[in-house]
Design a protein around this motif. Structure first.
Motif, PDB file in Angstrom:
ATOM      1  N   GLN A  38     -41.543 -39.632 -20.855  1.00  0.00           N
ATOM      2  CA  GLN A  38     -41.609 -40.615 -21.933  1.00  0.00           C
ATOM      3  C   GLN A  38     -41.980 -39.952 -23.247  1.00  0.00           C
ATOM      4  OE1 GLN A  38     -44.549 -43.680 -21.432  1.00  0.00           O
ATOM      5  NE2 GLN A  38     -43.518 -45.076 -22.801  1.00  0.00           N
ATOM      6  N   GLY A  39     -42.974 -39.070 -23.221  1.00  0.00           N
ATOM      7  CA  GLY A  39     -43.363 -38.377 -24.435  1.00  0.00           C
ATOM      8  C   GLY A  39     -42.260 -37.482 -24.960  1.00  0.00           C
ATOM      9  N   GLU A  40     -41.527 -36.833 -24.072  1.00  0.00           N
ATOM     10  CA  GLU A  40     -40.428 -35.967 -24.483  1.00  0.00           C
ATOM     11  C   GLU A  40     -39.358 -36.768 -25.204  1.00  0.00           C
ATOM     12  OE1 GLU A  40     -38.514 -32.430 -25.026  1.00  0.00           O
ATOM     13  OE2 GLU A  40     -40.491 -32.719 -24.133  1.00  0.00           O
ATOM     14  N   ARG A  41     -39.030 -37.937 -24.674  1.00  0.00           N
ATOM     15  CA  ARG A  41     -38.023 -38.764 -25.343  1.00  0.00           C
ATOM     16  C   ARG A  41     -38.493 -39.191 -26.722  1.00  0.00           C
ATOM     17  NH1 ARG A  41     -37.761 -41.573 -20.329  1.00  0.00           N
ATOM     18  NH2 ARG A  41     -38.811 -43.312 -21.345  1.00  0.00           N
ATOM     19  N   ALA A  42     -39.779 -39.533 -26.838  1.00  0.00           N
ATOM     20  CA  ALA A  42     -40.304 -39.991 -28.126  1.00  0.00           C
ATOM     21  C   ALA A  42     -40.267 -38.888 -29.174  1.00  0.00           C
ATOM     22  CB  ALA A  42     -41.738 -40.497 -27.950  1.00  0.00           C
ATOM     23  N   LEU A  43     -40.424 -37.639 -28.768  1.00  0.00           N
ATOM     24  CA  LEU A  43     -40.437 -36.530 -29.717  1.00  0.00           C
ATOM     25  C   LEU A  43     -39.045 -36.118 -30.143  1.00  0.00           C
ATOM     26  CD1 LEU A  43     -43.211 -34.254 -28.157  1.00  0.00           C
ATOM     27  CD2 LEU A  43     -43.428 -35.887 -30.039  1.00  0.00           C
ATOM     28  N   ASN A  44     -38.032 -36.454 -29.367  1.00  0.00           N
ATOM     29  CA  ASN A  44     -36.678 -35.959 -29.613  1.00  0.00           C
ATOM     30  C   ASN A  44     -35.756 -36.991 -30.246  1.00  0.00           C
ATOM     31  OD1 ASN A  44     -37.251 -33.432 -28.575  1.00  0.00           O
ATOM     32  ND2 ASN A  44     -36.693 -34.010 -26.488  1.00  0.00           N
ATOM     33  N   ARG A  45     -36.290 -38.089 -30.722  1.00  0.00           N
ATOM     34  CA  ARG A  45     -35.422 -39.088 -31.338  1.00  0.00           C
ATOM     35  C   ARG A  45     -36.205 -39.884 -32.378  1.00  0.00           C
ATOM     36  NH1 ARG A  45     -36.208 -44.292 -29.216  1.00  0.00           N
ATOM     37  NH2 ARG A  45     -37.500 -44.390 -27.330  1.00  0.00           N
ATOM     38  N   ASP A  46     -35.433 -40.572 -33.244  1.00  0.00           N
ATOM     39  CA  ASP A  46     -36.061 -41.480 -34.190  1.00  0.00           C
ATOM     40  C   ASP A  46     -36.559 -42.722 -33.451  1.00  0.00           C
ATOM     41  OD1 ASP A  46     -35.562 -39.799 -36.278  1.00  0.00           O
ATOM     42  OD2 ASP A  46     -33.739 -40.833 -36.946  1.00  0.00           O
ATOM     43  N   LEU A  47     -37.692 -43.236 -33.888  1.00  0.00           N
ATOM     44  CA  LEU A  47     -38.309 -44.403 -33.271  1.00  0.00           C
ATOM     45  C   LEU A  47     -38.210 -45.600 -34.209  1.00  0.00           C
ATOM     46  CD1 LEU A  47     -41.525 -42.620 -31.953  1.00  0.00           C
ATOM     47  CD2 LEU A  47     -39.526 -43.250 -30.612  1.00  0.00           C
ATOM     48  N   SER A  48     -38.256 -46.791 -33.612  1.00  0.00           N
ATOM     49  CA  SER A  48     -38.278 -48.019 -34.404  1.00  0.00           C
ATOM     50  C   SER A  48     -39.734 -48.345 -34.728  1.00  0.00           C
ATOM     51  CB  SER A  48     -37.624 -49.170 -33.626  1.00  0.00           C
ATOM     52  OG  SER A  48     -36.258 -48.923 -33.423  1.00  0.00           O
ATOM     53  N   LEU A  49     -40.087 -48.261 -36.004  1.00  0.00           N
ATOM     54  CA  LEU A  49     -41.444 -48.536 -36.459  1.00  0.00           C
ATOM     55  C   LEU A  49     -41.465 -49.919 -37.095  1.00  0.00           C
ATOM     56  CD1 LEU A  49     -42.080 -45.099 -38.243  1.00  0.00           C
ATOM     57  CD2 LEU A  49     -42.299 -45.660 -35.807  1.00  0.00           C
ATOM     58  N   THR A  50     -42.534 -50.678 -36.854  1.00  0.00           N
ATOM     59  CA  THR A  50     -42.633 -52.011 -37.421  1.00  0.00           C
ATOM     60  C   THR A  50     -44.070 -52.268 -37.839  1.00  0.00           C
ATOM     61  OG1 THR A  50     -42.065 -54.344 -37.073  1.00  0.00           O
ATOM     62  CG2 THR A  50     -43.163 -53.220 -35.264  1.00  0.00           C
ATOM     63  N   GLU A  51     -44.289 -53.415 -38.457  1.00  0.00           N
ATOM     64  CA  GLU A  51     -45.642 -53.828 -38.815  1.00  0.00           C
ATOM     65  C   GLU A  51     -45.816 -55.302 -38.485  1.00  0.00           C
ATOM     66  OE1 GLU A  51     -45.791 -52.910 -42.982  1.00  0.00           O
ATOM     67  OE2 GLU A  51     -44.997 -54.870 -43.571  1.00  0.00           O
ATOM     68  N   GLY A  52     -47.087 -55.709 -38.300  1.00  0.00           N
ATOM     69  CA  GLY A  52     -47.355 -57.095 -37.960  1.00  0.00           C
ATOM     70  C   GLY A  52     -48.822 -57.426 -38.172  1.00  0.00           C
ATOM     71  N   ASP A  53     -49.071 -58.702 -38.438  1.00  0.00           N
ATOM     72  CA  ASP A  53     -50.458 -59.137 -38.658  1.00  0.00           C
ATOM     73  C   ASP A  53     -51.068 -59.805 -37.432  1.00  0.00           C
ATOM     74  OD1 ASP A  53     -48.873 -61.330 -38.693  1.00  0.00           O
ATOM     75  OD2 ASP A  53     -49.541 -62.113 -40.632  1.00  0.00           O
ATOM     76  N   THR A  54     -50.239 -60.121 -36.424  1.00  0.00           N
ATOM     77  CA  THR A  54     -50.764 -60.738 -35.200  1.00  0.00           C
ATOM     78  C   THR A  54     -50.285 -59.942 -33.978  1.00  0.00           C
ATOM     79  OG1 THR A  54     -48.875 -62.248 -35.065  1.00  0.00           O
ATOM     80  CG2 THR A  54     -50.839 -63.039 -36.210  1.00  0.00           C
ATOM     81  N   LEU A  55     -51.133 -59.901 -32.963  1.00  0.00           N
ATOM     82  CA  LEU A  55     -50.792 -59.201 -31.730  1.00  0.00           C
ATOM     83  C   LEU A  55     -49.715 -59.988 -30.982  1.00  0.00           C
ATOM     84  CD1 LEU A  55     -51.611 -56.845 -29.763  1.00  0.00           C
ATOM     85  CD2 LEU A  55     -53.115 -58.511 -28.647  1.00  0.00           C
ATOM     86  N   PRO A  56     -48.585 -59.351 -30.627  1.00  0.00           N
ATOM     87  CA  PRO A  56     -47.538 -60.069 -29.883  1.00  0.00           C
ATOM     88  C   PRO A  56     -48.076 -60.611 -28.559  1.00  0.00           C
ATOM     89  CG  PRO A  56     -46.698 -57.980 -30.739  1.00  0.00           C
ATOM     90  CD  PRO A  56     -48.178 -57.976 -30.966  1.00  0.00           C
ATOM     91  N   ALA A  57     -47.488 -61.730 -28.110  1.00  0.00           N
ATOM     92  CA  ALA A  57     -47.946 -62.368 -26.877  1.00  0.00           C
ATOM     93  C   ALA A  57     -47.743 -61.479 -25.659  1.00  0.00           C
ATOM     94  CB  ALA A  57     -47.209 -63.697 -26.689  1.00  0.00           C
ATOM     95  N   SER A  58     -46.756 -60.577 -25.700  1.00  0.00           N
ATOM     96  CA  SER A  58     -46.477 -59.701 -24.559  1.00  0.00           C
ATOM     97  C   SER A  58     -47.294 -58.416 -24.612  1.00  0.00           C
ATOM     98  CB  SER A  58     -44.985 -59.354 -24.525  1.00  0.00           C
ATOM     99  OG  SER A  58     -44.580 -58.741 -25.743  1.00  0.00           O
TER     100      SER A  58
END
Length: 815
Positions: free
Chosen positions: A551-571
């Motif tokens: 999982q860490g290897e995949r995260a280092l080798n590609r662009d990630l979707s970054l977002t922001e939010g003011d409330t914790l998602p229900a999931s």
């Protein structure tokens, strides 16, 4: 022969033993058959999800050598690639799957005659010259069934709307609209050539016994661009409901074995005392040890066989009913070997829990056998213990096929079965000492229990286990159902929208309001890559051990979707640290598994690089994310304001009622740049999976409840003979009926109330291991923990109302 079969049934103790074995046969066989049915169903569903039992996938077609190896198996070939659909001046990028005449190997394809028409199921792909398009592709092209669309250089006639492919459950092979065409038409398109980005798959139907040899044979032939996927390692098998239900089924089997084994042990003790006089008479007249054993065991076992066969017949009937209740056409047919193993299971239980108690009669002298409570030699006592421990082990091996899978649960249950009587002995002795100055009735009731530990402790342990398992099975079953329902609520999002831009948001919200669509939340998305941790390049900051994790290897080798939010998602749930401060830009919350893979901790400084520049943030918390929920989820979530100034698009999901689905073409025409993902098919598959898992969990809980109630009755009846003798003795000593009634009621209060208290303690102690094993965390407290008292209090109330009968005292004492 008839007399030989019927004579033992005159004994209440034998009837208890036979009932316990019938319950054991019924419960074990039903649980195991149910588990086999579920495994068959989910194995078939997994095979549907990947397109076969075994799939050879690569960027080039299978070699001639590989085709020759699998020539005897049913197979299907598919080819997936991206292409542009052309209609006049309209172009739509689509994901195309080309299939041959063998497709699909499992399941069926859902198609419709027109957009938004009711789908029908077919067991083939499109014919040459035809193409099936997903509804979103038709919407973008503004076409209908019967029109012509061009793929590459080849015009094809649209003959159906593609609703769902069976192997669509393996995941989105693209976010673009889907197209299904015939493999024979691919050369005419002129699209596939050297260097074309495409995926070739050879789907195989392989029986279970052929899977391992086939994989072993194919593995050396794999090219660098090829890989094998089987239904055993497919992602569907790791889904939460399936994993939890499998664990619950394994635990249920062991609980049933121990419950019924305890009842058989108690009944066999009473039965051995009944057989003692006959054994003594036979030995007095010179019968050999072998003759005594043959006479006792052959009669006992022969008379028990009908009860075992009846349990097996009831299990077969229950299994057929469960298959109908679970729904769907799939049905597992257990072979003769499976039925033989299930028939052996109650024999193993009887041999482990009852046989040592009967066997000892052949080794004891007549004088000792005729004592009121004969005791076994030390060596035989050890044999009793070994038998009681070996029986669950053997049954686990027979029923699971793999002892290693059940080793932890088995160790826990054996420890409880052996240690519980020892733990109960201390409180029982302490209560006896404290009761010396109590009134006569409670003192007599307590001493009835404390002065016969060999009778009381097994019976009390059986009651504690029965009540504890009754409450635990209800608690765990309810928790499973609640968790699964929370995973997929009634109006779970069935459409995802990507590539919304800032100016589109007001009009998009108006469209949602106009069509009563429910939207959880809109998320801004920025593409970025993690480059530094605490001022060091990420490759240096992340340890080698963590860096090698997938999982860490995949995260280092590609662009990630970054977002922001003011409330914790229900999931999402906070694992450590805290949630983001809406008033403090520059904070980030990281998904906990990715953080563990990269070695990230709360307080670390992260730097990302994106299209518009760089951004930095401090980790303030880690989140556990439910990736199986139909909600947008992210590895990195930033506090509001952190992504200001970045190039971003918006992502959301929404629920749209089927009655309003006809408005989707208007949405696509209004926002032509968006990517609309229809996940109704996947949502339906997940809901069907959870529905079947929920029914199976209810069936398991019902079986455990029934086993617990019957074992409690067996344990209570096992001590009824001695209680009647005690009452008769009190009558001879001038005890009044009122005293006998008070003593009987207080004795039941001590026994059942004490069992309820210890069952609550045992349930409480099991919360942590059950939670860790089945729910990836603690199992929360529940009102189901009070179920033992809900059973005990009505029992005591009924006993208080019923008349107390003792019968003629001398007759009871002489019996």
């Amino acid at each position: 022969m008839t007399e030989r079969l019927l004579r033992p049934w005159r004994s209440p103790a034998f009837r208890i033993q036979a009932l316990a074995l019938m319950v054991a046969t019924l419960a074990i066989a039903t649980v195991v058959l149910l588990r086999g049915e579920l495994e068959h169903r989910f194995a078939t569903r997994t095979a549907e999800a990947i397109g076969g039992d075994l799939v050879l996938e690569g960027s080039a077609p299978p070699s001639d050598q590989q085709k020759a190896m699998v020539s005897d198996l049913a197979s299907a070939n598919t080819l997936t690639f991206s292409s542009v659909l052309v209609r006049d001046e309209t172009f739509v990028l689509a994901s195309v799957k080309a299939v041959d005449q063998g497709y699909p190997l499992y399941g069926s394809v859902a198609v419709a005659g027109q957009r938004f028409a009711d789908p029908r199921r077919v067991d083939h792909g499109p014919a040459p010259g035809e193409v099936w398009l997903a509804g979103t592709a038709l919407d973008r092209l503004e076409q209908q069934v019967g029109d012509t669309v061009t793929i590459g250089d080849l015009p094809l006639r649209i003959t159906a709307v593609l609703e769902q492919e069976p192997d669509q459950g393996a995941g989105f092979y693209s976010m673009n609209p889907r197209v299904l065409m015939n493999l024979a038409d691919v050369p005419g398109t002129g699209i596939i050539g050297p260097g074309t980005r495409a995926r070739y798959k050879l789907h195989l139907r392989a029986p279970g016994e052929m899977m391992a040899p086939l994989i072993e044979q194919l593995t050396p032939t794999l090219a660098a661009n090829q890989e094998l996927e089987t239904r055993d390692n497919a992602g569907l098998r790791s889904m939460g409901p399936l994993r939890q239900l499998t664990l619950w089924g394994q635990l249920a089997v062991m609980m049933v074995v121990l419950l019924c084994g305890g009842a058989v042990y108690l009944a066999a003790g009473v039965r051995s005392l009944e057989q003692a006089r006959r054994s003594a008479v036979m030995k007095t007249f010179g019968a050999s040890r072998a003759t005594v054993l043959r006479w006792i065991l052959s009669r006992e076992l022969t008379a028990l066989l009908p009860a075992m066969l009846a349990g097996l017949a009831l299990a077969a009937a229950a299994f057929l009913a469960l298959q109908q209740w679970l729904g769907a056409a799939l049905a597992w047919k257990p072979g003769p070997g499976s039925w033989l193993l299930l028939a052996l299971a109650p024999l193993v239980i009887w041999a482990g829990f009852a046989l040592p108690r009967l066997w000892r009669l052949a080794d004891l002298p007549p004088r000792q056998i005729l004592q009121p409570e004969p005791s076994a030699p030390v060596a035989r006592t050890g044999l009793n213990l070994v038998g009681a421990l070996a029986a669950p082990v053997l049954v686990a091996m027979v029923l699971s096929g793999s002892l290693m899978e059940l080793l932890q649960l088995l160790g826990l249950m054996v420890a409880v079965a052996v240690g519980l009587p020892l733990l109960l002995w201390g409180p029982l002795r302490l209560a006896d000492r404290l009761g010396d100055r109590w009134p006569l009735a409670p003192r007599l009731a307590l001493r009835r229990l404390s002065r016969r530990p060999l009778t009381t402790l097994p019976m009390l342990s059986a009651l504690v286990l029965a009540l504890a398992i009754m409450s635990m099975s209800s608690h765990v079953g309810q928790q499973l159902l609640s968790q699964w329902r929370a995973t997929l609520p009634e109006k779970a999002p069935n459409y995802f929208v990507l590539n919304l831009f800032e100016p589109d948001l007001p009009a998009f919200r108006q469209w949602l309001d106009r069509h009563d669509a429910e939207t959880p939340q809109l998320y801004p998305v920025v593409r970025g890559r993690l480059v530094e941790v605490n001022g060091q390049p990420v490759r240096e900051a992340v340890t080698k051990e963590s860096d090698e994790r997938e999982q860490g290897e995949r995260a280092l080798n590609r662009d990630l979707s970054l977002t922001e939010g003011d409330t914790l998602p229900a999931s999402n749930q906070i694992a450590s640290g805290r949630w983001l401060d809406p008033e403090q830009p520059g904070e980030v919350s990281v998904e906990s598994e990715l953080a563990a893979s990269l070695g990230l901790q709360v307080g670390d400084q992260l730097r990302f690089t994106g299209v518009s520049g760089e951004l930095s943030a401090t980790i303030v918390g880690l989140r556990e994310v439910d990736w199986e929920s139909f909600q947008p989820n992210f590895y990195f979530m930033f506090s509001p304001g952190t992504l200001d100034g970045e190039d971003r698009y918006w992502l959301t999901s929404f629920y749209l009622d089927e009655a309003n689905s006809g408005a989707l073409p208007d949405l696509i025409r209004a926002f032509p740049q968006i990517t609309l993902l229809d996940v109704n098919a996947l949502l339906g598959q997940a809901q069907a999976l959870i529905a079947q898992a929920s029914r199976a969990a209810l069936a398991l809980a019902a079986l455990l409840l029934a086993s617990s109630v019957l074992v409690m009755a067996a344990a209570w009846l096992a001590g009824s003979g001695q209680r009647r003798k005690d009452d008769a003795l009190l009558r001879v000593l001038s005890g009044s009926r009122a005293l006998l009634r008070r003593v009987a009621m207080i004795e039941q209060l001590w026994l059942m109330g004490g069992a309820a208290v210890f069952a609550l303690v045992l349930h409480f102690l099991a919360l942590w291991p059950l939670g860790q094993r089945m729910f990836d965390g603690d199992l929360p407290l529940s009102p189901w923990m009070l179920l033992p008292w809900a059973v005990v209090l009505p029992w005591l109330a009924v006993q208080r109302i019923l008349p107390h009968r003792t019968g003629p005292p001398l007759a009871r004492l002489s019996g």
